[in-house]
Write an enzyme that holds these catalytic residues in place. Structure first.
Site, PDB file in Angstrom:
ATOM      1  N   ASP A  50     -58.260-121.512  19.347  1.00  0.00           N
ATOM      2  CA  ASP A  50     -58.327-120.395  18.403  1.00  0.00           C
ATOM      3  C   ASP A  50     -58.162-120.892  16.966  1.00  0.00           C
ATOM      4  OD1 ASP A  50     -58.679-118.549  20.444  1.00  0.00           O
ATOM      5  OD2 ASP A  50     -56.526-118.213  20.687  1.00  0.00           O
ATOM      6  N   ASN A  79     -52.996-108.821  21.998  1.00  0.00           N
ATOM      7  CA  ASN A  79     -52.055-108.771  23.126  1.00  0.00           C
ATOM      8  C   ASN A  79     -50.628-109.001  22.674  1.00  0.00           C
ATOM      9  OD1 ASN A  79     -54.493-108.887  24.520  1.00  0.00           O
ATOM     10  ND2 ASN A  79     -54.068-110.809  25.550  1.00  0.00           N
TER      11      ASN A  79
END
Length: 294
Positions: free
Chosen positions: A240, A14
């Site tokens: 993450d 993204n």
């Protein structure tokens, strides 16, 4: 940790469009914001960068648009040490996340764009890449059919699979059976319990709990791997970072407990700087930090 692992990350890519404002506008209202920034993001790209900055050999499989965002993200990923030879421009629109950060709350609008093109057929075209990996890392910001196909290929070729189930959704039993490590956060774990999916994850479940550390299960017993205490600046990307660190450590042969400790250190350091990918530490920084805690 001498052997350089080969980690493949399949997932979302993204461009995050972040507006910081003291107040969210009401319907029909126009307000001045305080700050705007664009950051490469997406859980797939984030986890790939996390592992690459730790020194792993990382290849990212995914899709971007034929637009400036796509070009900028690919260039950025290359700068971070990620192999982008399997990131393909497939449509006009790179995925975007429009994020409004206010004093009251945060809100996010995601336009999936090119991420929707990571289908089963697209993943099948990357079969050889997945089959040659040591570890495959996945999330759920791409079509589920793509995730299922990737896990199938990994299983057929003896590749270990880490699935970070975010954003959480109902998952087929067959998929849960074939995953080696499943890494929800506390909220995602609660939804799994409601769907009775947790029962199918015995020995695979690794629950991240922020400042409380990580919980794993051994022989039905809950084991807590404590978090490291740091001065937190920004928690964006901590999950993450943990997954990237976990993949790196596991592919180097560390035990699950030690891999989780390593992932905790990576996540902790990531919270001491602003930004998701920009805050992710290098291997040298992690080793120095761990040694300082002894």
């Amino acid at each position: 940790m001498d052997k350089k692992p080969k980690i493949t990350v399949l997932g979302s890519i993204n461009m995050d469009l972040v507006t910081i404002t003291s107040q969210v506008p009401k319907r029909g209202e126009t307000l001045f914001g305080e700050h705007f920034q664009m950051n490469p993001g997406g859980k797939g790209a984030n986890q790939a960068v996390a592992a690459a900055k730790l020194g792993a050999q990382v290849q990212l499989i995914g899709c971007v648009g034929n637009d400036r965002f796509g070009e900028d993200i690919v260039a950025h990923l290359q700068e971070q040490g990620v192999d982008v030879s399997n990131v393909e421009p497939v449509t006009d629109i790179t995925a975007t996340a429009t994020i409004i950060v206010s004093d009251q709350d945060n809100s996010i609008i995601v336009v999936p764009g090119a991420n929707n093109y990571v289908t089963a057929s697209f993943v099948e075209s990357k079969r050889d890449v997945i089959a040659a990996s040591d570890i495959l890392v996945l999330q759920l910001e791409i079509p589920l059919e793509g995730v299922q196909k990737a896990v199938q290929i990994a299983k057929e070729n003896g590749v270990k699979v880490i699935l970070n189930p975010a954003p959480i959704q109902a998952l087929p039993s067959e998929l849960l059976k074939d995953v080696d490590y499943f890494t929800p956060n506390e909220h995602e774990q609660e939804l799994l319990r409601k769907n009775r999916a947790e029962e199918e994850l015995d020995g695979k479940l690794i629950v991240t709990k922020g400042s409380q550390g990580v919980c794993i299960y051994e022989d039905g017993e809950e084991v807590i791997i404590p978090a490291y205490k740091v001065d937190v600046v920004d928690t964006t990307g901590a999950g993450d970072s943990f997954n990237g660190g976990l993949a790196h450590a596991l592919s180097k042969g560390l035990s699950l407990k030690d891999a989780c400790k390593y992932g905790n250190a990576v996540a902790a350091l990531s919270t001491t700087k602003l930004g998701a990918q920009t805050g992710m530490p290098t291997s040298a920084e992690v080793e120095e930090f761990i040694n300082s805690q002894k």
